[in-house]
Write a protein that holds these residues in place. Structure first.
Motif, PDB file in Angstrom:
ATOM      1  N   PHE A 103       0.830  -1.201   0.000  1.00  0.00           N
ATOM      2  CA  PHE A 103       0.000   0.000   0.000  1.00  0.00           C
ATOM      3  C   PHE A 103       0.868   1.257   0.000  1.00  0.00           C
ATOM      4  O   PHE A 103       0.633   2.187  -0.776  1.00  0.00           O
ATOM      5  N   LEU A 104       1.878   1.302   0.872  1.00  0.00           N
ATOM      6  CA  LEU A 104       2.717   2.495   0.978  1.00  0.00           C
ATOM      7  C   LEU A 104       3.509   2.736  -0.308  1.00  0.00           C
ATOM      8  O   LEU A 104       3.818   3.881  -0.649  1.00  0.00           O
ATOM      9  N   ALA A 105       3.835   1.676  -1.023  1.00  0.00           N
ATOM     10  CA  ALA A 105       4.587   1.830  -2.273  1.00  0.00           C
ATOM     11  C   ALA A 105       3.787   2.604  -3.318  1.00  0.00           C
ATOM     12  O   ALA A 105       4.374   3.163  -4.261  1.00  0.00           O
ATOM     13  N   ASN A 106       2.474   2.649  -3.167  1.00  0.00           N
ATOM     14  CA  ASN A 106       1.626   3.335  -4.144  1.00  0.00           C
ATOM     15  C   ASN A 106       1.198   4.735  -3.711  1.00  0.00           C
ATOM     16  O   ASN A 106       0.425   5.388  -4.414  1.00  0.00           O
ATOM     17  N   VAL A 107       1.693   5.189  -2.552  1.00  0.00           N
ATOM     18  CA  VAL A 107       1.392   6.547  -2.122  1.00  0.00           C
ATOM     19  C   VAL A 107       2.139   7.531  -3.028  1.00  0.00           C
ATOM     20  O   VAL A 107       3.307   7.329  -3.364  1.00  0.00           O
ATOM     21  N   ARG A 108       1.465   8.598  -3.410  1.00  0.00           N
ATOM     22  CA  ARG A 108       2.010   9.506  -4.414  1.00  0.00           C
ATOM     23  C   ARG A 108       2.886  10.608  -3.804  1.00  0.00           C
ATOM     24  O   ARG A 108       2.681  10.997  -2.644  1.00  0.00           O
ATOM     25  N   PRO A 109       3.860  11.132  -4.551  1.00  0.00           N
ATOM     26  CA  PRO A 109       4.660  12.267  -4.078  1.00  0.00           C
ATOM     27  C   PRO A 109       3.760  13.424  -3.653  1.00  0.00           C
ATOM     28  O   PRO A 109       2.724  13.688  -4.265  1.00  0.00           O
ATOM     29  N   GLY A 110       4.177  14.098  -2.587  1.00  0.00           N
ATOM     30  CA  GLY A 110       3.387  15.195  -2.036  1.00  0.00           C
ATOM     31  C   GLY A 110       2.446  14.767  -0.936  1.00  0.00           C
ATOM     32  O   GLY A 110       1.844  15.616  -0.258  1.00  0.00           O
ATOM     33  N   ARG A 119      12.347   9.919   0.251  1.00  0.00           N
ATOM     34  CA  ARG A 119      13.074  10.234  -0.980  1.00  0.00           C
ATOM     35  C   ARG A 119      12.129  10.542  -2.134  1.00  0.00           C
ATOM     36  O   ARG A 119      12.506  11.235  -3.080  1.00  0.00           O
ATOM     37  N   ARG A 120      10.896  10.052  -2.046  1.00  0.00           N
ATOM     38  CA  ARG A 120       9.910  10.303  -3.098  1.00  0.00           C
ATOM     39  C   ARG A 120       9.101  11.571  -2.823  1.00  0.00           C
ATOM     40  O   ARG A 120       8.019  11.744  -3.343  1.00  0.00           O
ATOM     41  N   ARG A 121       9.640  12.451  -2.004  1.00  0.00           N
ATOM     42  CA  ARG A 121       8.994  13.733  -1.683  1.00  0.00           C
ATOM     43  C   ARG A 121       7.657  13.542  -0.960  1.00  0.00           C
ATOM     44  O   ARG A 121       6.721  14.295  -1.141  1.00  0.00           O
ATOM     45  N   ILE A 122       7.603  12.523  -0.144  1.00  0.00           N
ATOM     46  CA  ILE A 122       6.465  12.296   0.745  1.00  0.00           C
ATOM     47  C   ILE A 122       6.889  12.725   2.144  1.00  0.00           C
ATOM     48  O   ILE A 122       7.993  12.385   2.599  1.00  0.00           O
ATOM     49  N   THR A 123       6.053  13.505   2.805  1.00  0.00           N
ATOM     50  CA  THR A 123       6.347  13.913   4.178  1.00  0.00           C
ATOM     51  C   THR A 123       6.116  12.719   5.100  1.00  0.00           C
ATOM     52  O   THR A 123       5.001  12.194   5.173  1.00  0.00           O
ATOM     53  N   VAL A 124       7.171  12.293   5.779  1.00  0.00           N
ATOM     54  CA  VAL A 124       7.093  11.127   6.659  1.00  0.00           C
ATOM     55  C   VAL A 124       7.392  11.558   8.084  1.00  0.00           C
ATOM     56  O   VAL A 124       8.450  12.131   8.357  1.00  0.00           O
TER      57      VAL A 124
END
Length: 381
Positions: free
Chosen positions: A239-246, A270-275
């Motif tokens: 599921f997390l692998a399909n979360v989009r940048p931003g 690294r994919r510009r997702i706020t973690v």
């Protein structure tokens, strides 16, 4: 919303949180120092008491030390409730469940309704042994309306507890941070009950991960269930692998030890997702190495430490991806045994009301004070 609330089913427990977005209500209960001691075990006790003769209770858990709850299950069995209890026989603290097992096993106890699970270990390098464990927390009740509770709570306390040593080892789960979510979607309740009975009827072995039940996905209206060990990929990782940048991903975790877990979360950053990660303070559960890796990867990391050293045993993820929100929760930890060996449950839900309930708990946790530094553990918004 008020019209929908009229359909919400009252629980036997008096202090109820209900989040409703559809005609299917959810019961969401958070334990913690802001609740009365034993709040979650009292929720379970009230539901046991509410099941009449001819009803059913199906109970699966990892730790079980609460003698009053055990006696309540015996009393339910005696009044004609069909009870099954499936319990891990050798948890991390191997003697923790012994007293409850003795009570449930004695003449006049549960008899064949009690099933103790001891899954054989798997040989590992260097003379070690990998030990699969039944780590699920699942409590199903047929009445007053069918409901299945899933979450992080083990009834591992025994108030008043005369064994402070084991409480130090396990943490005071009757006062610490935990959650129980009562699912009432008929499809989910039927399948979770069937899962509990399957574990009780046919104890899992080393080949369980190849079974169809272990690998199936159960879809409700807006919520999906996953079980493992499984041969298919880890459902939360997928599921997390399909979360989009931003997007924004918030992780609350009592345990983060697996290298794979760190890779997953740093890859999101690294994919510009706020973690943002809020973790248990105990270094055995979330190591200093993990903390350093997160800091180097621009993952916003904080440690939760209760002023009374109460445990933070929650395991949930909040995902905000554009106009979509998701809540992920269950029994799973970010550890190698949980990834590959243990019997776990995960729930992924797009219900906005459930998201709001967990997001409110995030706010409670992140504003706790760390007594070691005197600083507020606030994650940047």
């Amino acid at each position: 919303m008020s019209k929908l609330l009229a359909h919400a089913r009252r629980s036997p427990s008096s202090d109820l949180i209900i989040e409703v977005e559809t005609q299917v209500p959810l019961e969401v209960y958070f334990g913690g120092p802001d609740r009365p001691p034993g709040y979650l075990r009292d929720v379970l006790a009230a539901h046991i008491a509410a099941v009449p003769t001819g009803g059913a209770i199906d109970w699966v858990t990892y730790y079980f030390r609460d003698m009053r709850l055990a006696e309540a299950l015996v009393q339910a069995h005696r009044r004609g409730v069909k009870v099954t209890v499936t319990l891990e026989g050798k948890p991390r603290v191997p003697y923790a469940n012994d007293e409850v097992i003795a009570l449930l096993s004695q003449p006049g106890g549960l008899g064949k309704a009690l099933r103790i699970i001891r899954i054989p270990g798997i040989p590992a390098p260097a003379g070690k042994s990998w030990k699969p464990q039944l780590h699920e927390k699942l409590y199903c009740f047929s009445h007053p309306a069918p409901i299945a509770f899933v979450g992080s709570f083990n009834p591992s306390g025994n108030m008043p507890d005369e064994n402070p040593e084991i409480i130090r080892e396990l943490g005071d789960q009757d006062r610490g941070h935990n959650v129980l979510v009562g699912l009432v979607d008929p499809m989910l309740v039927v399948q979770l009950t069937a899962h509990a009975r399957c574990l009780h009827r046919m104890p899992p072995g080393l080949l369980y991960r190849f079974s169809s039940r272990a690998n199936e996905t159960i879809h409700g209206k807006d919520t999906s269930l996953y079980f493992w060990p499984r041969i298919y990929p880890h459902p939360v990782v997928q599921f997390l692998a399909n979360v989009r940048p931003g997007a924004r991903v918030r992780v609350v975790a009592s345990h983060i030890r697996a290298e794979r877990a760190v890779e997953i979360m740093t890859a999101l950053a690294r994919r510009r997702i706020t973690v943002q990660v809020l973790a248990e303070s105990m270094l055995r559960r979330v190591t200093a190495k993990v903390e350093r890796r997160f800091s180097a990867a621009n993952v916003q990391f904080s440690r939760f430490q209760d002023p009374q050293d109460l445990p933070m045993h929650l395991k949930f993820i909040l995902v905000e991806d554009g106009d979509r929100v998701f809540t992920i929760f269950g029994s799973f930890n970010w550890t190698k045994p949980s990834f590959w060996l243990n019997h776990e449950i995960a729930i992924i839900s797009s219900d906005p009301g459930l998201f709001r309930a967990f997001a409110a708990r995030w706010e409670v946790l992140k504003n706790e004070t760390n007594p070691k530094t005197g600083d507020s553990l606030k994650c940047p918004d």
